[in-house]
Write an enzyme that holds these catalytic residues in place. Sequence first.
Site, PDB file in Angstrom:
ATOM      1  NE  ARG A  25     -16.492 -55.194  37.211  1.00  0.00           N
ATOM      2  CZ  ARG A  25     -15.882 -56.141  37.922  1.00  0.00           C
ATOM      3  NH1 ARG A  25     -15.432 -55.868  39.150  1.00  0.00           N
ATOM      4  NH2 ARG A  25     -15.721 -57.343  37.420  1.00  0.00           N
ATOM      5  CD  GLN A  59     -12.894 -63.737  33.549  1.00  0.00           C
ATOM      6  OE1 GLN A  59     -12.904 -64.841  34.084  1.00  0.00           O
ATOM      7  NE2 GLN A  59     -12.294 -62.696  34.089  1.00  0.00           N
ATOM      8  CG  ASP A  65     -17.258 -57.067  34.335  1.00  0.00           C
ATOM      9  OD1 ASP A  65     -17.895 -56.219  34.971  1.00  0.00           O
ATOM     10  OD2 ASP A  65     -16.190 -57.571  34.756  1.00  0.00           O
ATOM     11  CD  GLN A 108     -16.705 -63.036  35.062  1.00  0.00           C
ATOM     12  OE1 GLN A 108     -16.989 -63.878  35.887  1.00  0.00           O
ATOM     13  NE2 GLN A 108     -15.622 -62.279  35.162  1.00  0.00           N
ATOM     14  CG  ASP A 109     -15.977 -61.264  30.585  1.00  0.00           C
ATOM     15  OD1 ASP A 109     -16.523 -60.434  31.319  1.00  0.00           O
ATOM     16  OD2 ASP A 109     -14.747 -61.482  30.603  1.00  0.00           O
TER      17      ASP A 109
END
Length: 563
Positions: free
Chosen positions: A466, A354, A398, A376-377
């Site tokens: 998701r 993250q 994500d 990520q993120d």
Amino acid sequence: MGMKRDKKLLITLIPFSVLALLLLFSLTKINHPKTSQTLQNHIHVHQHLQIAHSTCQDTLYPELCVSTLATFPDLRQRTLPEIISGLVNSTVFEARDSIKNCTGIRKKFQNADLLDRRALDDCLELLDDTVAQLRTAISDLSSNNSAFQHYMDLQTLFSGAMTNQYTCLDGFAFSEKQFIRKFIEGRLQHISHHVSNSLAMLKKLKNKKKEEEEASFGTTVKKGEGFPTWLKKKDRALLQTPVNQIKFNLTVAKDGSGNFTTINDALRVAPNSSTTRFVIYIKAGAYYEYIELERRKTMIMFVGDGIGKTLIKGNRSVVDGWTTFRSSTVAVVGDGFMARGITFENYAGPSKHQAVALRSGADLSVFYLCSFVAYQDTLYVHSLRQFYRDCDVYGTVDFIFGNAAVVFQNCSLFARRPNPNQQNIFTAQGREDPNQNTGISILNCKVAAAADLLPVLSSFRNYLGRPWKEYSRTVYLLSNIESLIHPAGWLPWSGDFALSTLYYGEYRNRGPGSNTSARVNWPGYRVITNTTEASQFTVGNFIQGNSWIPATGVPFYPNLTPS
């Protein structure tokens, strides 16, 4: 004998509480003032509880709701907005107590792990935001008519206040010991449950009004105008006028040709609580800074020289001891924030997990012709109402996540090459409560592979989203979905978590990745065929864009299509 038995039988069938009232009533005939007063008290308590139970109907935490409303001495005289206001006021006191609690724990455990201390700092900021949001809600609830006029604002404020508490707890996700979380989570969950009950009661207020009155939220955009009314004409010009023709309040330039050489120095002298637009021009160059635009810094606008020309860069990540919330290169919380022509980047890399490029918790925030680059993120759409137009988002896992009510219109979303053991997921939406007005709406966008993923596309799976939280909500509408998307489309989070409570929809998308014949068969997933259902997630309906985007000058269309 028969008559006496019938009377005895009748008495046994009467509920005890009613029987007690009848007996008390009969005693008043013999002129006992104290007994008469007792009867009146019983009746008052009974009516009081009836009102509490009725008001708390359909809340998710009815016992907490009833026990709280039962303490209001004048419940019978209160209107519904006044009851909700009283509940919110009680919640403010609890949030303040939680701030004191977190402050005390922060002092007591000064030698705790760095991540735990940073997570506590997040909690203090988020609780402060919660208090401010709930106070604004109390003001909006000041009268019945006012409460209705501010219905969408109230829904947004409550949704954001709930999100804050869960974000606080999420900060401890990577803590090894988890003991500090145990000291605070009970209080935070209590606050969230109160706000959830307020949200549920707010729906009763909406249902009391005619549907045509609801349409009065915000001014309709005239055909061909291209802007929602919450954008003032001056702000519209700022987003469309060539940079060299805009009048700026301050200029930031690395070469010393402006007022300041860093963005943070410019922000320090920017006004607080401004009701007019304050424009900071950031000249081309790479600015290695961490920006935290506070709640008091309202109506700020960053104008850059364009994607890839004006860049704000950082490399914080959870691997280096930052919470996801605090890992952002740029964080904006001040309402009405706008950005044009800027690249926001976190270059920590795919192995650092993250690592956020931009986090927005700014209500009525707008991003136009910007790019967000990380792994990520990448883009943390944390809370409240947000709009992204003609923007590019790059990431892996994500990479668009959070619990705002957000619409991406005419944007390009690019999956990058992840680590060998990873798969790409475009979205992870975090709605915690079915009454929150939050979700991710992706309208007329491009879903594609970035240049670094294309040569190795067959080595990685790619999914539309998701469910990060139980009531996760994401829709793809009229978008071009390229062949990188796995036929199943969507990925579970863990087992069957949220598969029946989420809301995932696809509506008339195009491109080779839009084929829904092999999609997941979860109860919460649907192929949307109804235009009315799809229209819930437009700029006009989902984020009330007609009432605020026109003033910013960002081009947009309020419905599913421009015409």
